[in-house]
Design a protein around this motif. Structure first.
Motif, short mmCIF file in Angstrom:
data_model
loop_
_atom_site.label_atom_id
_atom_site.label_comp_id
_atom_site.label_asym_id
_atom_site.label_seq_id
_atom_site.Cartn_x
_atom_site.Cartn_y
_atom_site.Cartn_z
N TYR A 60 62.79 62.65 6.83
CA TYR A 60 61.56 62.52 7.60
C TYR A 60 60.97 61.13 7.35
CZ TYR A 60 62.22 67.51 7.88
OH TYR A 60 62.76 68.74 8.10
N ALA A 61 60.47 60.51 8.41
CA ALA A 61 59.95 59.16 8.26
C ALA A 61 58.68 59.00 9.08
CB ALA A 61 61.00 58.16 8.72
N LYS A 62 57.97 57.90 8.81
CA LYS A 62 56.81 57.59 9.66
C LYS A 62 56.99 56.21 10.26
CE LYS A 62 53.82 55.44 6.32
NZ LYS A 62 52.49 55.10 5.96
N ILE A 63 56.22 55.95 11.31
CA ILE A 63 56.33 54.64 11.95
C ILE A 63 55.68 53.60 11.03
CG2 ILE A 63 55.72 53.24 13.97
CD1 ILE A 63 55.44 55.88 15.56
N GLU A 64 56.47 52.64 10.55
CA GLU A 64 55.93 51.56 9.72
C GLU A 64 55.48 50.42 10.63
OE1 GLU A 64 55.42 51.68 6.60
OE2 GLU A 64 55.17 49.61 5.92
N GLU A 65 56.31 50.16 11.63
CA GLU A 65 55.97 49.09 12.57
C GLU A 65 56.63 49.38 13.91
OE1 GLU A 65 56.61 44.30 13.18
OE2 GLU A 65 57.35 45.22 11.34
N MET A 66 55.88 49.21 14.98
CA MET A 66 56.44 49.39 16.32
C MET A 66 57.08 48.07 16.74
SD MET A 66 56.77 51.53 18.89
CE MET A 66 55.60 52.83 18.54
N LEU A 67 58.40 48.08 16.97
CA LEU A 67 59.06 46.83 17.37
C LEU A 67 59.04 46.70 18.90
CD1 LEU A 67 62.05 46.94 14.85
CD2 LEU A 67 59.96 45.58 14.70
N VAL A 68 59.49 47.77 19.58
CA VAL A 68 59.40 47.80 21.04
C VAL A 68 58.85 49.16 21.43
CG1 VAL A 68 60.64 47.56 23.24
CG2 VAL A 68 61.49 46.38 21.20
N SER A 69 57.78 49.14 22.18
CA SER A 69 57.13 50.38 22.58
C SER A 69 57.90 51.00 23.75
CB SER A 69 55.72 50.01 22.98
OG SER A 69 54.91 51.07 22.88
N SER A 70 58.11 52.30 23.72
CA SER A 70 58.81 52.98 24.82
C SER A 70 58.03 52.83 26.13
CB SER A 70 58.94 54.47 24.49
OG SER A 70 59.29 55.18 25.65
N PRO A 71 58.73 52.64 27.27
CA PRO A 71 58.02 52.56 28.55
C PRO A 71 57.31 53.87 28.91
CG PRO A 71 60.41 52.55 28.87
CD PRO A 71 60.17 52.44 27.40
#
Ligand code: SAH
Length: 493
Positions: A56-67
């Motif tokens: 299980y993980a969490k978002i550390e950094e958004m690199l490319v946001s989903s459309p």
């Protein structure tokens, strides 16, 4: 496969969605479940918990946001456990739910992709997927300052997020919450404290009728008396009746929320407080409701309507939470039941007899079975309320009542159509065995969990029943849950 450890940070692309709406991505064959991530996101994920093959993980950094990402309407989205999908466009939510049903029926149910492509109908979604809920169960706890906190549980925890407004609730429920909260503060009424088992108010349950706009407030107490109950009644009456369509308060609320409300489009809003009651729960348990109801004001129920049929609803009875979609769900069940007026129908897990009475108008006789005694009382009353004389109800577990009645009849008991609408864990095998032994022409399975639905459909398949139609229904927009109706037909060999 990569070896992954806790706190490691890896870059992944989210490719899929899990059963609770969480994003799924892979790092060198290792699967990571990421809360709040949606398919199409490219992220740096921080691992919170690492098992051998998945973690299980969490978002550390958004690199490319989903459309397909959208900005959630609710300020508590992401923290609150109520919604999981607000950050995903509604069209994609629907596509994801449709796929979830398909996957389960294929992998667990054993149906082929070709078969599913031809028998599956498109998911029935909502035009306005917000504010649909007619019922709220707000947890109440003790804050650090000793005052009450109330709102919603955070995901997978009992931490209460203080939040009154909710994007999926009919706003009157929030009004009630705020009124009780302010009252408890003013009169220093103690909240229940889970850790110590002390205090009084555990939950606030509210319900509102979609057609009738009748309101019920049920206070779940660790005790049998609410102090100053008469004063609270006056406050609640004022708050509920003051929150009509024309009220400045409601207008302000709706403007703030910035999106439409499915309730606004129907008859003009005129709320009335019909019922205040107490529910006594002295147990140290996380089950919300106790068994005892003590009336405080009005009747111990409200009445609502679905498709022209009136239903009386008590606090302990199950009632579908999305009234706008319930009609569509029941109409689908009715369509798959394919009644001509001569059929004997069994409606198992019938609650307050909603589906039973919906079907009774087009069947010869309907029997309903339900485990909660109060719900059966409601069901019997509802038959009378609607002058329906061809419906009969039994209280008890479906898997006990049906086999017993079948045995008693010496195996002669027959049904033309059997409808089942079980809770998430699905049906017991003993029930499915009896259902199949009764040789109904059709079985209509209404389900809120595609995995157990698929398991039961497979079992019924082995007993000679073939899936003819499948229709997912979005009863719970913004959440990962999906409802589904399946029509099965007996194979004649
Ligand atoms: N068909 C109804 C209720 C569906 S919810 C409606 O649409 O409103 C499922 C219902 O099954 C609940 O009312 C729950 O109390 C009931 N239930 C749970 N376990 C049961 C069992 N073993 N036997 C009969 N009913 C059960």
């Amino acid at each position: 496969m990569a070896e992954i450890t806790k706190n490691q940070i890896v870059a992944i692309t989210i490719e899929d969605m899990g059963t609770d709406g969480e994003g799924i991505g892979r790092y060198e064959g290792y699967t990571l479940f990421v809360k709040g991530a949606v398919p199409g996101d490219v992220i740096r994920a921080k691992v919170l918990k690492a098992k051998k093959t998945y973690g299980y993980a969490k978002i550390e950094e958004m690199l490319v946001s989903s459309p397909d990402r959208v900005t959630p309407c609710c300020p508590a989205a992401g923290r609150c456990g109520g919604c999981q999908l607000q950050q995903l466009s509604y069209q994609k939510q629907l596509a994801y739910k449709e796929q979830k049903v398909k996957n389960c029926l294929q992998r667990i149910g054993g149906l082929s992709k070709q078969a599913l492509d031809s028998i599956m109908e498109p998911i029935l979604g909502m035009d306005e997927p917000y504010h649909y809920r007619n019922k709220a169960q707000y947890p109440v706890g003790m804050g650090r300052d000793g005052g009450p906190v109330m709102g919603f549980y955070a995901g997978h925890s009992h931490t209460i997020i203080e939040q009154a407004d909710c994007a999926i609730q009919e706003p009157i429920n929030s009004v009630i919450l705020k009124t009780v909260r302010d009252f408890m503060k003013e009169y220093q009424i103690p909240a229940y404290e889970e850790e110590s088992g002390r205090g009084l108010v555990r939950h606030i349950l509210t319900r509102v009728g979609y057609v009738t706009k009748e309101v019920m407030v049920c206070l779940v107490l660790h005790g049998r008396k609410f102090p100053y109950a008469e004063k609270l009644t006056e406050r609640l009456k004022q708050a509920v009746e003051g929150f009509s369509a024309e009220s400045a308060q409601r207008k302000e609320y709706m403007q703030k929320m910035e999106y439409g409300n499915v309730w606004e489009t129907e008859v003009p809003l005129k709320y009335s407080l019909k019922s205040i009651c107490l529910n006594v729960n002295m147990e140290r348990t996380n089950v919300i409701l106790g068994k005892e109801i003590l009336p405080v004001y009005g009747e111990p129920y409200i009445t609502d309507e679905i498709g022209g049929i009136k239903y009386q609803i008590s606090p302990l009875s199950f009632y579908q939470v999305n009234p706008k979609q319930t009609v569509r769900l029941y109409e689908k069940a009715l369509e798959y039941a394919d009644l001509s007026g001569n059929e004997v129908v069994w409606d198992l897990y019938c609650g307050i007899g909603t589906i039973s009475l919906f079907l009774a108008k087009q069947a010869k006789w309907v029997y309903g079975v339900e485990i909660v005694p109060q719900a059966i009382e409601d069901a019997k009353h509802n038959a009378v309320l609607n002058s329906i004389a061809n419906a009969e109800f039994f209280a008890g577990a479906a898997e006990t009542v049906m086999p017993e009645k079948y045995q008693e009849s010496g195996g002669t008991m027959h049904a033309d159509v059997i409808v089942v609408d079980p809770p998430r864990k699905g049906c017991e095998q003993s029930l499915l065995d009896t259902a199949a032994a009764m040789q109904p022409e059709r079985i209509v399975y209404v389900s809120c969990d595609p995995a157990t639905l698929a398991r039961d459909v497979k079992y019924l398949g082995e007993k000679g029943y073939e899936v003819k139609k499948v229709c997912p229904v979005d009863m719970f927009p913004m959440t990962g849950h999906v409802e589904c109706v399946v029509g099965m037909q007996r194979k004649h060999i």
